[in-house]
Design a protein around this motif. Structure first.
Motif, PDB file in Angstrom:
ATOM      1  N   ALA A  71       1.217   7.856   9.720  1.00  0.00           N
ATOM      2  CA  ALA A  71       0.181   8.853   9.463  1.00  0.00           C
ATOM      3  C   ALA A  71       0.445   9.449   8.088  1.00  0.00           C
ATOM      4  CB  ALA A  71       0.213   9.946  10.528  1.00  0.00           C
ATOM      5  N   VAL A  72      -0.614   9.704   7.346  1.00  0.00           N
ATOM      6  CA  VAL A  72      -0.503  10.312   6.019  1.00  0.00           C
ATOM      7  C   VAL A  72      -1.219  11.652   6.086  1.00  0.00           C
ATOM      8  CG1 VAL A  72      -1.152  10.101   3.588  1.00  0.00           C
ATOM      9  CG2 VAL A  72      -0.339   8.100   4.836  1.00  0.00           C
ATOM     10  N   ARG A  73      -0.470  12.748   5.921  1.00  0.00           N
ATOM     11  CA  ARG A  73      -1.065  14.076   6.108  1.00  0.00           C
ATOM     12  C   ARG A  73      -0.294  15.128   5.332  1.00  0.00           C
ATOM     13  NH1 ARG A  73       2.373  16.656   9.542  1.00  0.00           N
ATOM     14  NH2 ARG A  73       3.627  15.423  11.007  1.00  0.00           N
ATOM     15  N   GLY A 126       0.925   3.531  -2.222  1.00  0.00           N
ATOM     16  CA  GLY A 126      -0.491   3.560  -2.577  1.00  0.00           C
ATOM     17  C   GLY A 126      -1.283   4.492  -1.678  1.00  0.00           C
ATOM     18  N   ALA A 127      -0.965   4.497  -0.385  1.00  0.00           N
ATOM     19  CA  ALA A 127      -1.672   5.368   0.557  1.00  0.00           C
ATOM     20  C   ALA A 127      -1.404   6.841   0.237  1.00  0.00           C
ATOM     21  CB  ALA A 127      -1.246   5.046   1.984  1.00  0.00           C
ATOM     22  N   TYR A 151      -0.323   2.176  -8.729  1.00  0.00           N
ATOM     23  CA  TYR A 151      -1.296   3.152  -9.211  1.00  0.00           C
ATOM     24  C   TYR A 151      -2.588   2.488  -9.663  1.00  0.00           C
ATOM     25  CZ  TYR A 151       2.919   6.048  -9.218  1.00  0.00           C
ATOM     26  OH  TYR A 151       4.062   6.705  -8.844  1.00  0.00           O
ATOM     27  N   GLU A 152      -2.476   1.345 -10.300  1.00  0.00           N
ATOM     28  CA  GLU A 152      -3.691   0.645 -10.734  1.00  0.00           C
ATOM     29  C   GLU A 152      -4.530   0.203  -9.544  1.00  0.00           C
ATOM     30  OE1 GLU A 152      -3.425  -1.153 -15.115  1.00  0.00           O
ATOM     31  OE2 GLU A 152      -2.505  -2.430 -13.589  1.00  0.00           O
ATOM     32  N   ARG A 153      -3.865  -0.183  -8.459  1.00  0.00           N
ATOM     33  CA  ARG A 153      -4.617  -0.640  -7.284  1.00  0.00           C
ATOM     34  C   ARG A 153      -5.456   0.467  -6.662  1.00  0.00           C
ATOM     35  NH1 ARG A 153      -0.097  -4.151  -6.163  1.00  0.00           N
ATOM     36  NH2 ARG A 153       0.933  -2.575  -4.882  1.00  0.00           N
ATOM     37  N   VAL A 154      -5.054   1.729  -6.830  1.00  0.00           N
ATOM     38  CA  VAL A 154      -5.846   2.817  -6.243  1.00  0.00           C
ATOM     39  C   VAL A 154      -6.770   3.479  -7.274  1.00  0.00           C
ATOM     40  CG1 VAL A 154      -4.163   3.221  -4.430  1.00  0.00           C
ATOM     41  CG2 VAL A 154      -4.039   4.576  -6.537  1.00  0.00           C
ATOM     42  N   GLY A 155      -6.824   2.913  -8.489  1.00  0.00           N
ATOM     43  CA  GLY A 155      -7.842   3.370  -9.435  1.00  0.00           C
ATOM     44  C   GLY A 155      -7.361   4.069 -10.687  1.00  0.00           C
ATOM     45  N   TYR A 156      -6.067   4.093 -10.948  1.00  0.00           N
ATOM     46  CA  TYR A 156      -5.546   4.727 -12.165  1.00  0.00           C
ATOM     47  C   TYR A 156      -5.539   3.726 -13.319  1.00  0.00           C
ATOM     48  CZ  TYR A 156      -4.076   9.023  -9.850  1.00  0.00           C
ATOM     49  OH  TYR A 156      -4.072  10.232  -9.183  1.00  0.00           O
TER      50      TYR A 156
END
Length: 250
Positions: free
Chosen positions: A115-117, A202-203, A233-238
């Motif tokens: 879980a990511v929170r 990444g998550a 970071y590039e994979r998530v849009g940076y």
């Protein structure tokens, strides 16, 4: 872009508990820790800096019992490196910084079993910081002061995200400072060695960034220390946008 990023650094340092202006610099002093990664200075973007300003800044660090250290966007103070080198400072690191806007953010699927929170209690904040410390090669411990620092950031609009395994273990975390003029720095993205290569970094990065944009920020930035983190970071849009320099004096 460079000046927006540099101004966000200055704004972040100005929020330290005992921050001070020293000539053209902001010295982000936090009496609760002697960590050089928290206690450092940075010039105001575009400000003229002299040899006397550097001497005054070193004296302020010495008076506070901290090692003189600076982080800054190179293009915002092009002559500063030479002045610091002449005063005995050495280069610690140089990193390209990357930026992300809402239109480029990609949200990956959170790995199964995690879980990511956001941490919402001090024991969770301690667990998150301990995981980050281990991720960066330190001892897997944290203190109540660390928890208080995270809470203080959250209360000002900053973001903290932890990745939690099914057994309740905190596997990693990441944070972002409160946005200033729509800009926020994302940092401390770290995953414990036992939980790597599963997509958690990444998550965590995407979750921190998503919350910043939901709160009204329009630009998030961070630094990549190596090829592996760069790819994450590039994979998530940076995308790369400029260069930052770290210098310190023993």
């Amino acid at each position: 872009m460079d000046s927006r990023i540099q101004q966000s650094v200055v704004a972040n340092l100005s929020g330290r508990p005992a921050a001070a202006e020293v000539g053209p610099f902001v010295f982000g002093l936090d009496p609760s820790t002697d960590s050089p990664h928290i206690n450092y200075a940075s010039p105001r973007p575009g400000a003229a800096v002299t040899e006397a300003d550097v001497t005054e800044l070193v004296a302020a660090f010495r008076a506070a019992g901290r090692r003189p250290r600076l982080e800054y966007v190179v293009n915002c103070a092009p002559g500063l490196e030479a002045l610091l080198a002449a005063a005995g400072f050495g280069v610690e690191e140089q990193h390209e910084y990357l930026v992300c806007e809402a239109g480029t953010l990609t949200l990956p699927v959170v790995p199964a079993g995690f879980a990511v929170r956001e941490p919402d209690a001090d024991p969770e904040r301690v667990a998150m910081v301990a995981a980050q410390n281990e991720a960066f090669g330190g001892e897997p411990t944290a203190t109540d002061e660390d928890a208080a620092r995270v809470l203080r950031s959250q209360s000002r609009g900053g973001v903290a995200i932890m990745a939690v395994a099914a057994d309740g273990t905190c596997a990693g975390g990441g944070t972002a400072v409160a946005p200033n003029d729509g800009v926020s720095e994302v940092g401390g993205i770290g995953v414990r060695p036992a939980y790597r290569r599963r997509g958690l970094a990444g998550a965590i990065t995407a979750a921190v960034t998503e919350r910043l944009f939901a709160a009204g920020a329009d630009l998030a930035w961070l630094e990549a220390s190596g090829e592996d983190s760069w790819r994450v970071y590039e994979r998530v849009g940076y995308r790369p946008a400029g260069r930052r320099l770290y210098m310190s004096l023993d």
